[in-house]
Design a protein around this motif. Sequence first.
Motif, PDB file in Angstrom:
ATOM      1  N   ALA A 157      52.463  36.198  42.391  1.00 39.83           N
ATOM      2  CA  ALA A 157      54.109  36.716  42.422  1.00 39.83           C
ATOM      3  C   ALA A 157      55.102  35.773  41.521  1.00 39.83           C
ATOM      4  N   SER A 158      54.782  34.466  41.408  1.00 45.48           N
ATOM      5  CA  SER A 158      55.650  33.658  40.845  1.00 45.48           C
ATOM      6  C   SER A 158      55.074  32.981  39.414  1.00 45.48           C
ATOM      7  N   LEU A 159      53.960  33.743  38.900  1.00 45.16           N
ATOM      8  CA  LEU A 159      53.296  33.293  37.907  1.00 45.16           C
ATOM      9  C   LEU A 159      53.568  34.162  36.632  1.00 45.16           C
ATOM     10  N   ASP A 160      53.484  33.447  35.374  1.00 45.71           N
ATOM     11  CA  ASP A 160      53.715  34.227  33.985  1.00 45.71           C
ATOM     12  C   ASP A 160      52.482  35.240  33.857  1.00 45.71           C
ATOM     13  N   PRO A 161      52.837  36.016  32.692  1.00 49.05           N
ATOM     14  CA  PRO A 161      51.531  37.099  32.552  1.00 49.05           C
ATOM     15  C   PRO A 161      50.305  36.671  32.455  1.00 49.05           C
ATOM     16  N   GLY A 162      50.288  35.154  31.558  1.00 50.27           N
ATOM     17  CA  GLY A 162      48.853  34.420  31.095  1.00 50.27           C
ATOM     18  C   GLY A 162      48.209  33.979  32.445  1.00 50.27           C
ATOM     19  N   ALA A 163      49.127  33.601  33.346  1.00 55.17           N
ATOM     20  CA  ALA A 163      48.597  32.729  34.628  1.00 55.17           C
ATOM     21  C   ALA A 163      48.080  33.949  35.361  1.00 55.17           C
ATOM     22  N   CYS A 164      48.897  34.927  35.531  1.00 58.53           N
ATOM     23  CA  CYS A 164      48.523  36.123  36.448  1.00 58.53           C
ATOM     24  C   CYS A 164      47.327  36.890  36.035  1.00 58.53           C
ATOM     25  N   ALA A 165      47.112  37.009  34.742  1.00 60.00           N
ATOM     26  CA  ALA A 165      45.622  37.497  34.226  1.00 60.00           C
ATOM     27  C   ALA A 165      44.393  36.380  34.532  1.00 60.00           C
ATOM     28  N   ALA A 166      44.492  35.261  34.582  1.00 59.63           N
ATOM     29  CA  ALA A 166      43.790  34.276  34.788  1.00 59.63           C
ATOM     30  C   ALA A 166      43.294  34.385  36.144  1.00 59.63           C
ATOM     31  N   VAL A 167      44.490  34.494  37.191  1.00 62.78           N
ATOM     32  CA  VAL A 167      44.253  34.674  38.830  1.00 62.78           C
ATOM     33  C   VAL A 167      43.215  35.883  38.702  1.00 62.78           C
ATOM     34  N   GLU A 168      43.750  36.954  38.272  1.00 61.17           N
ATOM     35  CA  GLU A 168      42.891  38.368  38.549  1.00 61.17           C
ATOM     36  C   GLU A 168      41.657  38.206  37.980  1.00 61.17           C
ATOM     37  N   GLU A 169      41.362  37.354  36.808  1.00 62.03           N
ATOM     38  CA  GLU A 169      39.837  37.292  36.701  1.00 62.03           C
ATOM     39  C   GLU A 169      39.167  36.765  37.907  1.00 62.03           C
ATOM     40  N   ILE A 170      39.521  35.864  38.158  1.00 62.35           N
ATOM     41  CA  ILE A 170      38.803  34.974  39.053  1.00 62.35           C
ATOM     42  C   ILE A 170      38.751  35.653  40.470  1.00 62.35           C
ATOM     43  N   VAL A 171      39.840  36.426  40.883  1.00 64.61           N
ATOM     44  CA  VAL A 171      39.609  37.335  41.992  1.00 64.61           C
ATOM     45  C   VAL A 171      38.329  38.549  41.743  1.00 64.61           C
ATOM     46  N   LEU A 172      38.459  38.882  40.585  1.00 62.61           N
ATOM     47  CA  LEU A 172      37.306  40.011  39.962  1.00 62.61           C
ATOM     48  C   LEU A 172      35.872  39.138  40.332  1.00 62.61           C
ATOM     49  N   ALA A 173      35.963  38.002  39.765  1.00 63.28           N
ATOM     50  CA  ALA A 173      34.786  37.353  39.746  1.00 63.28           C
ATOM     51  C   ALA A 173      34.145  36.896  41.177  1.00 63.28           C
ATOM     52  N   MET A 174      35.040  36.520  42.049  1.00 64.05           N
ATOM     53  CA  MET A 174      34.977  36.466  43.462  1.00 64.05           C
ATOM     54  C   MET A 174      34.189  37.592  43.909  1.00 64.05           C
ATOM     55  N   ALA A 175      34.984  38.599  43.670  1.00 62.14           N
ATOM     56  CA  ALA A 175      34.557  40.083  44.291  1.00 62.14           C
ATOM     57  C   ALA A 175      33.150  40.436  44.000  1.00 62.14           C
ATOM     58  N   ALA A 176      32.812  40.101  42.704  1.00 62.72           N
ATOM     59  CA  ALA A 176      31.430  40.491  42.077  1.00 62.72           C
ATOM     60  C   ALA A 176      30.261  39.591  42.499  1.00 62.72           C
ATOM     61  N   GLU A 177      30.833  38.542  43.368  1.00 64.38           N
ATOM     62  CA  GLU A 177      29.899  37.686  44.081  1.00 64.38           C
ATOM     63  C   GLU A 177      29.634  38.309  45.483  1.00 64.38           C
ATOM     64  N   GLY A 178      30.265  39.282  45.987  1.00 63.25           N
ATOM     65  CA  GLY A 178      30.156  39.970  47.183  1.00 63.25           C
ATOM     66  C   GLY A 178      31.043  39.435  48.288  1.00 63.25           C
ATOM     67  N   THR A 179      32.188  38.710  47.605  1.00 65.30           N
ATOM     68  CA  THR A 179      33.567  38.492  48.514  1.00 65.30           C
ATOM     69  C   THR A 179      34.236  39.716  48.734  1.00 65.30           C
ATOM     70  N   ALA A 180      34.413  40.158  50.111  1.00 66.32           N
ATOM     71  CA  ALA A 180      35.548  41.070  50.209  1.00 66.32           C
ATOM     72  C   ALA A 180      36.969  40.590  50.049  1.00 66.32           C
ATOM     73  N   ILE A 181      37.555  41.397  49.038  1.00 63.18           N
ATOM     74  CA  ILE A 181      39.075  40.926  48.856  1.00 63.18           C
ATOM     75  C   ILE A 181      40.155  41.605  49.686  1.00 63.18           C
ATOM     76  N   VAL A 182      41.270  41.088  50.271  1.00 60.73           N
ATOM     77  CA  VAL A 182      42.170  41.785  51.010  1.00 60.73           C
ATOM     78  C   VAL A 182      43.473  41.005  50.369  1.00 60.73           C
ATOM     79  N   MET A 183      44.375  41.767  49.486  1.00 58.28           N
ATOM     80  CA  MET A 183      45.360  41.131  48.776  1.00 58.28           C
ATOM     81  C   MET A 183      46.399  41.914  48.866  1.00 58.28           C
ATOM     82  N   THR A 184      47.673  41.023  49.060  1.00 55.10           N
ATOM     83  CA  THR A 184      49.046  41.880  49.045  1.00 55.10           C
ATOM     84  C   THR A 184      49.502  41.758  47.592  1.00 55.10           C
ATOM     85  N   THR A 185      50.258  42.629  47.181  1.00 56.79           N
ATOM     86  CA  THR A 185      50.780  42.491  45.922  1.00 56.79           C
ATOM     87  C   THR A 185      52.236  43.498  45.803  1.00 56.79           C
ATOM     88  N   HIS A 186      53.032  43.006  45.092  1.00 59.66           N
ATOM     89  CA  HIS A 186      54.309  43.990  44.744  1.00 59.66           C
ATOM     90  C   HIS A 186      54.114  44.524  43.340  1.00 59.66           C
TER      91      HIS A 186
END
Length: 234
Positions: A157-186
């Motif tokens: 929520a408080s990040l610029d587009p580049g930092a936001c993209a980096a976080v999204e990549e990490i979330v997808l990588a964690m999910a790819a390893e079998g972690t269930a993701i439950v995330m809020t977003t606006h």
Amino acid sequence: MAGPLPLTLTHVALEIGGATVVSDFTLRLAAARRTIVVGPNGAGKSLLLRLCHGLIAPTRGSIVWAEDPKGRQAMVFQRPVMLRRSSRANVAYGLKLAGVNGAERRQRADAALARVGLLHLADRPARVLSGGEQQRVALARAWALAPRVLFLDEPTASLDPGACAAVEEIVLAMAAEGTAIVMTTHNLGQARRLGEDIVFVHKGRVAETAGAETFFRKPSTPEAAAFLKGELPW
């Protein structure tokens, strides 16, 4: 491998100071999928995550895991708390609380920092890092614990587009390893990019759950349809 899912919430209600802030959270999270929680401001999205994570207890209703989730779930907040120590030590501290020994702590902390692209900043005080870097340290702290379920409350929520993209990549990588993701977003664009399932929260209740494609193409409730059109306040 057995895990803590499904997580079942049944008619969960929460009162704070005599006011009902959650009236009916009924929801079942049954698989290691990417679940995105959306809804207007004040709808109860963050409270849903805190109830699931166990930070607060419901006034009424039940929250039941299939198995004891202790040590197998983690949560990352919009503004992560950084301890007055290095990035490595911030990650290692979570491992210490989990009972991991000293030599293994450093190894796993460094591996997690490498995964989020911050190993080169392992010795830098975490509190001097940028907001995006701090959020990546928080994700590394969670990833090092190898959680089966990860709750994320508006992590970009408080990040610029580049930092936001980096976080999204990490979330997808964690999910790819079998972690269930439950995330809020606006960010509905983010919800489309990351979501496999959507939970729509409105006025302290779960108003709709659906696959992401179905939700964005044809929501089943008038409240969700109005929300997607921008006709409900944020």
